[in-house]
Write a protein that holds these residues in place. Structure first.
Motif, mmCIF file in Angstrom:
data_model
loop_
_atom_site.group_PDB
_atom_site.id
_atom_site.type_symbol
_atom_site.label_atom_id
_atom_site.label_comp_id
_atom_site.label_asym_id
_atom_site.label_seq_id
_atom_site.Cartn_x
_atom_site.Cartn_y
_atom_site.Cartn_z
ATOM 1 N N LEU A 387 8.669 -4.574 2.180
ATOM 2 C CA LEU A 387 9.913 -4.731 2.930
ATOM 3 C C LEU A 387 11.009 -3.797 2.449
ATOM 4 C CD1 LEU A 387 10.052 -8.637 3.203
ATOM 5 C CD2 LEU A 387 9.264 -7.005 4.920
ATOM 6 N N SER A 388 10.768 -3.105 1.331
ATOM 7 C CA SER A 388 11.752 -2.163 0.816
ATOM 8 C C SER A 388 11.661 -0.843 1.567
ATOM 9 C CB SER A 388 11.511 -1.923 -0.680
ATOM 10 O OG SER A 388 12.356 -0.911 -1.173
ATOM 11 N N LYS A 389 12.743 -0.083 1.563
ATOM 12 C CA LYS A 389 12.710 1.265 2.126
ATOM 13 C C LYS A 389 12.007 2.238 1.184
ATOM 14 C CE LYS A 389 16.690 1.419 5.229
ATOM 15 N NZ LYS A 389 17.923 2.178 5.555
ATOM 16 N N SER A 390 11.829 1.826 -0.081
ATOM 17 C CA SER A 390 11.181 2.678 -1.076
ATOM 18 C C SER A 390 9.820 2.112 -1.450
ATOM 19 C CB SER A 390 12.068 2.804 -2.323
ATOM 20 O OG SER A 390 13.297 3.417 -2.002
ATOM 21 N N GLN A 391 9.012 2.933 -2.108
ATOM 22 C CA GLN A 391 7.646 2.532 -2.445
ATOM 23 C C GLN A 391 7.342 2.645 -3.933
ATOM 24 O OE1 GLN A 391 4.929 4.852 -0.045
ATOM 25 N NE2 GLN A 391 5.745 4.070 1.891
ATOM 26 N N ASN A 392 8.345 2.836 -4.764
ATOM 27 C CA ASN A 392 8.111 3.091 -6.179
ATOM 28 C C ASN A 392 7.841 1.798 -6.955
ATOM 29 O OD1 ASN A 392 10.965 2.762 -5.483
ATOM 30 N ND2 ASN A 392 11.460 3.162 -7.621
ATOM 31 N N SER A 393 6.708 1.189 -6.650
ATOM 32 C CA SER A 393 6.297 -0.057 -7.302
ATOM 33 C C SER A 393 5.047 0.170 -8.141
ATOM 34 C CB SER A 393 6.001 -1.139 -6.261
ATOM 35 O OG SER A 393 5.369 -2.258 -6.861
ATOM 36 N N PRO A 394 4.990 -0.408 -9.345
ATOM 37 C CA PRO A 394 3.763 -0.316 -10.138
ATOM 38 C C PRO A 394 2.623 -1.127 -9.544
ATOM 39 C CG PRO A 394 5.360 -1.751 -11.222
ATOM 40 C CD PRO A 394 6.074 -1.109 -10.068
ATOM 41 N N TYR A 395 2.927 -1.962 -8.539
ATOM 42 C CA TYR A 395 1.905 -2.794 -7.907
ATOM 43 C C TYR A 395 1.415 -2.216 -6.575
ATOM 44 C CZ TYR A 395 3.540 -6.374 -11.198
ATOM 45 O OH TYR A 395 3.886 -7.076 -12.322
ATOM 46 N N TRP A 396 1.780 -0.994 -6.273
ATOM 47 C CA TRP A 396 1.453 -0.436 -4.963
ATOM 48 C C TRP A 396 -0.058 -0.397 -4.741
ATOM 49 C CZ3 TRP A 396 4.681 -0.089 -1.156
ATOM 50 C CH2 TRP A 396 4.342 0.642 -0.013
ATOM 51 N N ASN A 397 -0.465 -0.825 -3.548
ATOM 52 C CA ASN A 397 -1.888 -0.879 -3.170
ATOM 53 C C ASN A 397 -2.706 -1.749 -4.121
ATOM 54 O OD1 ASN A 397 -1.817 0.671 -0.804
ATOM 55 N ND2 ASN A 397 -1.963 2.579 -1.949
ATOM 56 N N ARG A 398 -2.094 -2.885 -4.512
ATOM 57 C CA ARG A 398 -2.785 -3.834 -5.370
ATOM 58 C C ARG A 398 -2.734 -5.224 -4.769
ATOM 59 N NH1 ARG A 398 -0.735 -3.867 -11.432
ATOM 60 N NH2 ARG A 398 -1.662 -5.942 -11.195
ATOM 61 N N GLU A 399 -3.775 -6.008 -5.018
ATOM 62 C CA GLU A 399 -3.762 -7.416 -4.645
ATOM 63 C C GLU A 399 -3.020 -8.192 -5.730
ATOM 64 O OE1 GLU A 399 -6.707 -10.935 -2.977
ATOM 65 O OE2 GLU A 399 -7.566 -9.276 -4.134
ATOM 66 N N LEU A 400 -2.118 -9.052 -5.307
ATOM 67 C CA LEU A 400 -1.265 -9.780 -6.236
ATOM 68 C C LEU A 400 -1.482 -11.276 -6.094
ATOM 69 C CD1 LEU A 400 2.003 -7.770 -5.559
ATOM 70 C CD2 LEU A 400 0.365 -7.410 -7.409
ATOM 71 N N LYS A 401 -1.434 -11.978 -7.216
ATOM 72 C CA LYS A 401 -1.580 -13.431 -7.208
ATOM 73 C C LYS A 401 -0.225 -14.070 -7.417
ATOM 74 C CE LYS A 401 -4.056 -17.297 -9.270
ATOM 75 N NZ LYS A 401 -4.974 -17.744 -10.354
ATOM 76 N N GLY A 402 0.087 -15.028 -6.538
ATOM 77 C CA GLY A 402 1.378 -15.695 -6.580
ATOM 78 C C GLY A 402 2.228 -15.247 -5.409
ATOM 79 N N LYS A 403 2.611 -16.202 -4.580
ATOM 80 C CA LYS A 403 3.374 -15.846 -3.383
ATOM 81 C C LYS A 403 4.511 -16.833 -3.147
ATOM 82 C CE LYS A 403 2.847 -14.694 1.514
ATOM 83 N NZ LYS A 403 1.914 -14.568 2.653
ATOM 84 N N VAL A 404 5.680 -16.292 -2.807
ATOM 85 C CA VAL A 404 6.811 -17.129 -2.406
ATOM 86 C C VAL A 404 6.592 -17.559 -0.964
ATOM 87 C CG1 VAL A 404 9.287 -17.132 -1.909
ATOM 88 C CG2 VAL A 404 8.435 -16.075 -4.014
#
Length: 417
Positions: A387-404
């Motif tokens: 949802l961000s305009k930027s993509q500089n995440s260390p989790y990019w293209n990763r499956e993540l556990k835990g959801k709000v």
């Protein structure tokens, strides 16, 4: 409209239902029962969790000035998706937040689902020379004063700021970095910086400023908050200052509890951050500081940058990454090392104490400001879900556990698919 959260597990150290399954009835924006039976709208949340709404002490929405990286609309959406009901925005925008109209511009963008709080600049133009009209900014609604990602390098300015704010009980936020020791550095100074041939910033840069500022605080009085500390010695310095009775608090960025300078090993610029990730010894000390209560809060340190600022040689890239939308998966990653109730406390009660706000809790008669989350749900971060305009995440293209799953802010409930 009434709302019933059925069979939900409460995580709130101040709630009589902490660690218990409850049926939370919400009517006209207030929690009216923890054993509700029916409502006009009901959600069965068996196996899911609820806490007081999360508050982030430090985020950049890049508005005004760099709206191509993030803006108030995109920042609001991803903060809500990340579980936050409250966010404090950094003042180092372009232009910086240094007038009553600047503060009003940001505060008016609070929505029914997200309360935006404002850090106003300590100095005019963030130049570290002349104080802003701090009392006017406070009356306009600023909850703290800082120089954003810059350090308050001018000792006289810090002294005056602490003296001015002493009477209004508002903290001065310091990003502790020595102006010269941190200049032209790109990561933590250590074995990895030597192996990679990158100029490193020693942890001494942070520790010298903390030591200096604590001495100024002894002299001036007031309240100081060290924002995003990163070293083991910083934890010890602040621990000693608290024992001595000084009015000092601190926070740590969520990713500094997870990553170390070893993450830079492949020159991925997403791991170039401010302050730099430090050694494993430092990371363990930060984790212990959170558990022991020396560290009062955990912040996102959300710092968006467009690809033109990140897809560069490591020494040319800007420091920072995005973290709001993925904040809860980061908490889950840490929950094996730090009890989840402590982690939640550091993003609910801790920040509110620092900002001198009234504490809220999951209890009858309290405002319904809540975050609902599922530790077992998984999701994937990519261009479709980001949802961000930027993509500089260390989790990019990763499956993540835990959801709000959603947030409730008074009479406004927002649920996510």
């Amino acid at each position: 409209m009434s709302l019933l959260l059925k069979n939900v597990h409460v995580i709130d150290l101040n709630s009589p239902s902490h660690r218990k399954e409850s049926n939370i009835l919400i009517e006209k924006g207030l929690i009216t029962s923890l054993n509700g039976r029916s409502a006009s709208k009901e959600f069965d949340l068996k196996g899911k969790y609820v806490s007081v709404g999360w508050l982030d002490l430090n985020a950049h929405f890049s508005d005004p000035g760099n709206e191509h990286r993030e803006d108030l609309d995109s920042g609001t959406k991803l903060a809500i998706a990340g579980g936050f009901t409250d966010v404090c925005l950094s003042p180092d925008t372009e232009p910086p937040i240094e007038s009553k109209s600047d503060v009003n511009y940001l505060r008016k963008r609070s929505s029914d689902s997200l309360d935006i709080h404002v850090h106003a600049s300590v100095s005019e133009g963030l130049e570290g020379k002349n104080l802003t009209e701090m009392l006017d900014l406070y009356e306009a609604g600023s909850v703290a004063f800082s120089e954003g990602d810059k350090a308050i390098w001018n000792a006289e300015l810090l002294l005056k700021a602490l003296q001015y704010t002493k009477g209004i009980n508002v903290p001065v936020f310091q990003n502790p970095r020595d102006l010269h020791l941190s200049a032209n550095t790109h990561m933590h100074e250590g074995v990895f910086s030597t192996n990679l041939g990158l100029r490193g910033e020693p942890s001494l840069s942070e520790e010298l400023v903390i030591g200096r500022d604590l001495e100024i605080l002894k002299y001036s009085g007031g309240r100081i908050h060290f924002s995003r500390i990163s070293s083991a010695k910083s934890v010890e310095l602040i621990k000693s200052a608290k024992k001595a009775g000084l009015s000092v608090t601190c926070d740590v960025g969520i990713h500094h509890l997870i990553y170390t300078d070893e993450a830079v090993d492949n020159f991925d610029t997403v791991f170039k951050v401010l302050p730099p990730y430090r050694s494993e010894k430092d990371r363990k000390a930060l984790i212990k500081g959170v558990k022991d209560g020396v560290i009062d809060a955990i912040c996102s340190n959300h710092r968006p940058f467009d690809q033109e600022c990140k897809q560069l040689e490591f020494d040319l890239a800007d420091p920072g990454n995005i973290s709001l939308q993925t904040f809860y998966p980061s908490l889950e990653e840490l929950s094996g090392l730090i009890p989840i109730e402590i982690l939640i406390d550091k993003i609910t009660n801790g920040p509110r104490r620092i900002l001198n706000m009234d504490l809220i809790k999951v209890d009858e008669g309290q405002k319904a400001k809540l975050t609902i989350f599922d530790p077992e749900a998984s999701w994937f971060l990519d261009a479709r879900t980001n949802l961000s305009k930027s993509q500089n995440s260390p989790y990019w293209n990763r499956e993540l556990k835990g959801k709000v799953l959603g947030t409730i802010c008074g009479q406004k409930a927002t649920f996510h698919k």
